[in-house]
Motif scaffolding. Structure first.
Motif, PDB file in Angstrom:
ATOM      1  N   UNK A 119      42.294  20.793  38.489  1.00 11.67           N
ATOM      2  CA  UNK A 119      41.544  20.562  39.711  1.00 11.67           C
ATOM      3  C   UNK A 119      40.112  21.022  39.489  1.00 11.67           C
ATOM      4  N   UNK A 120      39.159  20.214  39.873  1.00  6.82           N
ATOM      5  CA  UNK A 120      37.753  20.546  39.737  1.00  6.82           C
ATOM      6  C   UNK A 120      37.196  20.949  41.101  1.00  6.82           C
ATOM      7  N   UNK A 121      36.646  22.146  41.157  1.00  5.73           N
ATOM      8  CA  UNK A 121      36.117  22.671  42.412  1.00  5.73           C
ATOM      9  C   UNK A 121      34.997  23.648  42.080  1.00  5.73           C
ATOM     10  N   UNK A 122      33.960  23.644  42.886  1.00  2.00           N
ATOM     11  CA  UNK A 122      32.876  24.597  42.691  1.00  2.00           C
ATOM     12  C   UNK A 122      33.218  25.902  43.402  1.00  2.00           C
ATOM     13  N   UNK A 123      32.493  26.942  43.066  1.00  2.00           N
ATOM     14  CA  UNK A 123      32.688  28.218  43.748  1.00  2.00           C
ATOM     15  C   UNK A 123      32.387  28.065  45.232  1.00  2.00           C
ATOM     16  N   UNK A 124      31.360  27.324  45.554  1.00  2.00           N
ATOM     17  CA  UNK A 124      31.001  27.103  46.953  1.00  2.00           C
ATOM     18  C   UNK A 124      32.145  26.423  47.716  1.00  2.00           C
ATOM     19  N   UNK A 125      32.739  25.418  47.112  1.00  2.00           N
ATOM     20  CA  UNK A 125      33.870  24.735  47.748  1.00  2.00           C
ATOM     21  C   UNK A 125      35.060  25.679  47.901  1.00  2.00           C
ATOM     22  N   UNK A 126      35.296  26.491  46.879  1.00  2.00           N
ATOM     23  CA  UNK A 126      36.396  27.459  46.928  1.00  2.00           C
ATOM     24  C   UNK A 126      36.167  28.462  48.062  1.00  2.00           C
ATOM     25  N   UNK A 127      34.946  28.964  48.157  1.00  2.00           N
ATOM     26  CA  UNK A 127      34.616  29.912  49.227  1.00  2.00           C
ATOM     27  C   UNK A 127      34.765  29.258  50.596  1.00  2.00           C
ATOM     28  N   UNK A 128      34.309  28.035  50.732  1.00  2.00           N
ATOM     29  CA  UNK A 128      34.454  27.312  51.999  1.00  2.00           C
ATOM     30  C   UNK A 128      35.924  27.118  52.369  1.00  2.00           C
ATOM     31  N   UNK A 129      36.761  26.917  51.366  1.00  2.00           N
ATOM     32  CA  UNK A 129      38.185  26.676  51.632  1.00  2.00           C
ATOM     33  C   UNK A 129      38.896  27.905  52.194  1.00  2.00           C
ATOM     34  N   UNK A 130      38.286  29.069  52.045  1.00  2.00           N
ATOM     35  CA  UNK A 130      38.887  30.291  52.583  1.00  2.00           C
ATOM     36  C   UNK A 130      39.000  30.243  54.105  1.00  2.00           C
ATOM     37  N   UNK A 131      38.246  29.347  54.725  1.00  2.00           N
ATOM     38  CA  UNK A 131      38.321  29.170  56.184  1.00  2.00           C
ATOM     39  C   UNK A 131      39.550  28.362  56.598  1.00  2.00           C
ATOM     40  N   UNK A 132      40.176  27.688  55.631  1.00  2.00           N
ATOM     41  CA  UNK A 132      41.346  26.862  55.926  1.00  2.00           C
ATOM     42  C   UNK A 132      42.586  27.733  56.094  1.00  2.00           C
ATOM     43  N   UNK A 133      43.637  27.136  56.618  1.00  2.00           N
ATOM     44  CA  UNK A 133      44.889  27.847  56.858  1.00  2.00           C
ATOM     45  C   UNK A 133      45.708  27.987  55.580  1.00  2.00           C
ATOM     46  N   UNK A 134      45.618  26.991  54.719  1.00  2.00           N
ATOM     47  CA  UNK A 134      46.333  27.010  53.448  1.00  2.00           C
ATOM     48  C   UNK A 134      45.349  26.702  52.323  1.00  2.00           C
ATOM     49  N   UNK A 135      45.700  27.105  51.097  1.00  2.00           N
ATOM     50  CA  UNK A 135      44.787  26.843  49.981  1.00  2.00           C
ATOM     51  C   UNK A 135      44.714  25.356  49.655  1.00  2.00           C
ATOM     52  N   UNK A 136      43.648  24.953  48.983  1.00  2.00           N
ATOM     53  CA  UNK A 136      43.545  23.566  48.554  1.00  2.00           C
ATOM     54  C   UNK A 136      44.712  23.206  47.630  1.00  2.00           C
ATOM     55  N   UNK A 137      45.181  21.984  47.695  1.00  2.00           N
ATOM     56  CA  UNK A 137      46.280  21.582  46.805  1.00  2.00           C
ATOM     57  C   UNK A 137      45.827  21.559  45.350  1.00  2.00           C
ATOM     58  N   UNK A 138      46.762  21.852  44.467  1.00  2.00           N
ATOM     59  CA  UNK A 138      46.503  21.728  43.039  1.00  2.00           C
ATOM     60  C   UNK A 138      45.886  22.932  42.371  1.00  2.00           C
ATOM     61  N   UNK A 139      45.734  24.048  43.085  1.00  2.00           N
ATOM     62  CA  UNK A 139      45.176  25.234  42.441  1.00  2.00           C
ATOM     63  C   UNK A 139      46.162  25.807  41.433  1.00  2.00           C
ATOM     64  N   UNK A 140      45.631  26.279  40.319  1.00  2.00           N
ATOM     65  CA  UNK A 140      46.451  27.013  39.360  1.00  2.00           C
ATOM     66  C   UNK A 140      46.920  28.298  40.032  1.00  2.00           C
ATOM     67  N   UNK A 141      48.054  28.879  39.587  1.00  2.00           N
ATOM     68  CA  UNK A 141      48.594  30.068  40.257  1.00  2.00           C
ATOM     69  C   UNK A 141      47.601  31.226  40.407  1.00  2.00           C
ATOM     70  N   UNK A 142      46.805  31.496  39.382  1.00  2.00           N
ATOM     71  CA  UNK A 142      45.857  32.613  39.479  1.00  2.00           C
ATOM     72  C   UNK A 142      44.830  32.361  40.581  1.00  2.00           C
TER      73      UNK A 142
END
Length: 102
Positions: free
Chosen positions: A1-24
């Motif tokens: 999965x390709x995601x920027x740090x900014x997108x990852x930080x923004x996703x913290x506002x969501x209820x669940x994590x983005x799909x496809x993240x590696x376990x770590x």
């Protein structure tokens, strides 16, 4: 999965994590404020994977268990950090998102 740090930080506002993240990264996402215990469960299920062991070390460091954190840093092949835990969280996220964790 390709995601920027900014997108990852923004996703913290969501209820669940983005799909496809590696376990770590998924564990790091949960540790970002939603469910610290679930983050710990995820890394424990993936013990022996260096990225998960690195996040595991950070989790113990954040909770103040330095001896346990040192153990997991060794397992991950990483040196313990001494700065603010929030800065390390961001550094781990940046490295994992860039694919340069290991």
């Amino acid at each position: 999965m390709s995601m920027t740090l900014s997108q990852f930080l923004d996703s913290l506002e969501d209820v669940i994590p983005p799909p496809g993240l590696e376990p770590a990264l998924e564990a790091l996402w949960w540790a970002g404020g939603k469910d610290f215990a679930l983050a710990h469960e995820i890394v424990q299920r993936h013990e022996g994977e260096p990225d998960c062991d690195w996040v595991h070390a950070w989790l113990h460091r954040k909770e103040g268990d330095q001896a346990n954190a040192r153990y997991w840093y060794r397992r991950a092949g990483r040196s313990p950090r001494h700065g603010p835990v929030e800065e390390e969280w961001r550094a781990i996220a940046t490295a994992l998102l860039a694919g340069s964790g290991y």
